[in-house]
Design a protein around this motif. Structure first.
Motif, PDB file in Angstrom:
ATOM      1  N   MET A 187       1.243  -1.731   0.074  1.00  3.74           N
ATOM      2  CA  MET A 187      -0.031  -0.244   0.525  1.00  3.74           C
ATOM      3  C   MET A 187       0.924   1.316  -0.169  1.00  3.74           C
ATOM      4  SD  MET A 187      -3.523   0.022   0.347  1.00  3.74           S
ATOM      5  CE  MET A 187      -4.344  -1.870   0.737  1.00  3.74           C
ATOM      6  N   GLY A 188       0.157   2.348   0.086  1.00  5.64           N
ATOM      7  CA  GLY A 188       1.747   3.119   0.633  1.00  5.64           C
ATOM      8  C   GLY A 188       1.424   4.723  -1.157  1.00  5.64           C
ATOM      9  N   GLU A 189       1.019   3.588  -2.261  1.00  5.12           N
ATOM     10  CA  GLU A 189       0.707   4.090  -3.508  1.00  5.12           C
ATOM     11  C   GLU A 189      -0.332   4.907  -3.303  1.00  5.12           C
ATOM     12  OE1 GLU A 189      -0.008   0.894  -6.668  1.00  5.12           O
ATOM     13  OE2 GLU A 189       2.010   0.219  -5.137  1.00  5.12           O
ATOM     14  N   GLU A 190       0.119   5.925  -4.167  1.00  5.59           N
ATOM     15  CA  GLU A 190      -0.970   6.924  -4.347  1.00  5.59           C
ATOM     16  C   GLU A 190      -2.376   6.387  -6.123  1.00  5.59           C
ATOM     17  OE1 GLU A 190      -3.344   9.916  -4.066  1.00  5.59           O
ATOM     18  OE2 GLU A 190      -1.686   9.853  -2.843  1.00  5.59           O
ATOM     19  N   ARG A 191      -3.034   6.384  -5.612  1.00  6.03           N
ATOM     20  CA  ARG A 191      -4.035   5.266  -6.696  1.00  6.03           C
ATOM     21  C   ARG A 191      -4.951   6.140  -7.405  1.00  6.03           C
ATOM     22  NH1 ARG A 191      -6.562   0.783  -4.009  1.00  6.03           N
ATOM     23  NH2 ARG A 191      -6.828   2.093  -2.075  1.00  6.03           N
ATOM     24  N   GLU A 192      -5.356   6.466  -8.530  1.00  6.05           N
ATOM     25  CA  GLU A 192      -6.298   6.886  -9.323  1.00  6.05           C
ATOM     26  C   GLU A 192      -7.759   6.812  -8.819  1.00  6.05           C
ATOM     27  OE1 GLU A 192      -8.631   7.565 -13.695  1.00  6.05           O
ATOM     28  OE2 GLU A 192      -5.879   6.579 -13.496  1.00  6.05           O
ATOM     29  N   SER A 193      -8.730   7.865  -8.459  1.00  7.31           N
ATOM     30  CA  SER A 193      -9.491   8.229  -7.732  1.00  7.31           C
ATOM     31  C   SER A 193     -10.727   7.630  -9.309  1.00  7.31           C
ATOM     32  CB  SER A 193     -10.036   8.948  -6.753  1.00  7.31           C
ATOM     33  OG  SER A 193      -9.371   9.204  -5.532  1.00  7.31           O
ATOM     34  N   VAL A 194     -11.703   6.983  -8.671  1.00 11.69           N
ATOM     35  CA  VAL A 194     -13.099   6.898  -8.945  1.00 11.69           C
ATOM     36  C   VAL A 194     -13.954   8.464  -9.336  1.00 11.69           C
ATOM     37  CG1 VAL A 194     -14.677   5.722 -10.026  1.00 11.69           C
ATOM     38  CG2 VAL A 194     -13.115   4.394  -9.593  1.00 11.69           C
ATOM     39  N   PRO A 195     -14.550   8.634 -10.150  1.00 13.04           N
ATOM     40  CA  PRO A 195     -15.579   9.870  -9.678  1.00 13.04           C
ATOM     41  C   PRO A 195     -16.249   9.242  -9.248  1.00 13.04           C
ATOM     42  CG  PRO A 195     -14.791  10.300 -12.841  1.00 13.04           C
ATOM     43  CD  PRO A 195     -13.820   8.503 -11.439  1.00 13.04           C
ATOM     44  N   VAL A 238     -19.747  -0.340   4.459  1.00 11.38           N
ATOM     45  CA  VAL A 238     -18.681  -0.449   3.527  1.00 11.38           C
ATOM     46  C   VAL A 238     -18.785   0.125   3.024  1.00 11.38           C
ATOM     47  CG1 VAL A 238     -18.418  -2.022   1.441  1.00 11.38           C
ATOM     48  CG2 VAL A 238     -20.412  -2.468   2.817  1.00 11.38           C
ATOM     49  N   ARG A 239     -16.844  -0.023   3.422  1.00  7.38           N
ATOM     50  CA  ARG A 239     -15.509   1.623   3.016  1.00  7.38           C
ATOM     51  C   ARG A 239     -14.596   1.036   2.850  1.00  7.38           C
ATOM     52  NH1 ARG A 239     -16.802   5.341   7.115  1.00  7.38           N
ATOM     53  NH2 ARG A 239     -17.242   4.712   8.884  1.00  7.38           N
ATOM     54  N   GLY A 240     -14.310   1.950   1.747  1.00  4.56           N
ATOM     55  CA  GLY A 240     -12.790   1.452   0.419  1.00  4.56           C
ATOM     56  C   GLY A 240     -12.346   2.533  -0.369  1.00  4.56           C
ATOM     57  N   HIS A 241     -11.649   2.356  -0.756  1.00  9.51           N
ATOM     58  CA  HIS A 241     -11.208   3.590  -1.784  1.00  9.51           C
ATOM     59  C   HIS A 241     -12.321   3.268  -2.746  1.00  9.51           C
ATOM     60  CE1 HIS A 241      -8.782   5.107  -5.450  1.00  9.51           C
ATOM     61  NE2 HIS A 241      -7.895   6.131  -4.161  1.00  9.51           N
ATOM     62  N   TYR A 300     -11.328  -7.872   0.457  1.00 11.48           N
ATOM     63  CA  TYR A 300     -11.473  -8.367   1.714  1.00 11.48           C
ATOM     64  C   TYR A 300     -10.296  -8.194   2.488  1.00 11.48           C
ATOM     65  CZ  TYR A 300     -16.216  -7.146   0.960  1.00 11.48           C
ATOM     66  OH  TYR A 300     -17.818  -7.255   0.543  1.00 11.48           O
ATOM     67  N   MET A 301      -9.511  -9.831   2.206  1.00 12.62           N
ATOM     68  CA  MET A 301      -8.879 -10.207   2.723  1.00 12.62           C
ATOM     69  C   MET A 301      -7.388  -9.060   2.907  1.00 12.62           C
ATOM     70  SD  MET A 301      -9.848 -13.034   3.711  1.00 12.62           S
ATOM     71  CE  MET A 301      -8.175 -14.426   4.018  1.00 12.62           C
ATOM     72  N   GLN A 302      -6.984  -8.245   1.887  1.00 11.76           N
ATOM     73  CA  GLN A 302      -6.653  -7.973   2.064  1.00 11.76           C
ATOM     74  C   GLN A 302      -6.869  -6.405   2.742  1.00 11.76           C
ATOM     75  OE1 GLN A 302      -5.339  -6.973  -2.760  1.00 11.76           O
ATOM     76  NE2 GLN A 302      -5.286  -9.132  -2.491  1.00 11.76           N
ATOM     77  N   GLY A 303      -7.515  -6.021   2.750  1.00 13.21           N
ATOM     78  CA  GLY A 303      -7.815  -5.261   4.008  1.00 13.21           C
ATOM     79  C   GLY A 303      -8.339  -3.866   3.049  1.00 13.21           C
TER      80      GLY A 303
END
Length: 126
Positions: free
Chosen positions: A1-9, A77-80, A98-101
């Motif tokens: 993790m820690g890397e910047e990812r693109e968001s979906v509008p 339910v939460r996530g990027h 889910y397993m990867q958090g």
């Protein structure tokens, strides 16, 4: 993790969630699994302040997607936004996320188990 990812509008994420609901409602296996289930789900994209949705399941049938967080949820339910969209589009295995958090859920264990089953059936096209 820690890397910047693109968001979906937010509008694309909402579209993906609406398609997901349509797939779930079209599945006989989901209908049998969710029979008699009533649940209010809040879906929150943590990277987008305007991407908050409420989904109500009544008698095992998923209703329309409502904007905002309405009422007291049974599940959260939460996530990027990207991770959520990947699940809703059927491009990612929900169990793996889910397993990867990448996606987190809060609620009663039996509600989470039904949500997991529904997500897997939709992912597998059953």
């Amino acid at each position: 993790m820690g890397e910047e990812r693109e968001s979906v509008p937010a509008d694309e994420l909402r579209e993906a969630l609406v398609e997901y609901v349509e797939k779930a409602n079209a599945s006989e296996r989901v209908a049998r699994t969710l029979a008699g289930w009533n649940c209010r789900i809040h879906t929150i994209a943590e990277d987008l302040p305007d991407a908050r949705y409420t989904l109500v399941i009544t008698g095992g049938r998923l209703a329309n997607v409502d904007d905002g967080l309405d009422g007291v949820p049974d599940l959260v339910v939460r996530g990027h936004s990207f991770d959520l969209a990947e699940i809703f589009w059927g491009d990612a295995n929900p169990a793996s996320n889910y397993m990867q958090g990448a996606i987190t859920t809060q609620g009663r264990a039996d509600d989470i188990m039904r949500l997991d089953a529904m997500a897997m059936f939709v992912y597998l096209g059953q």
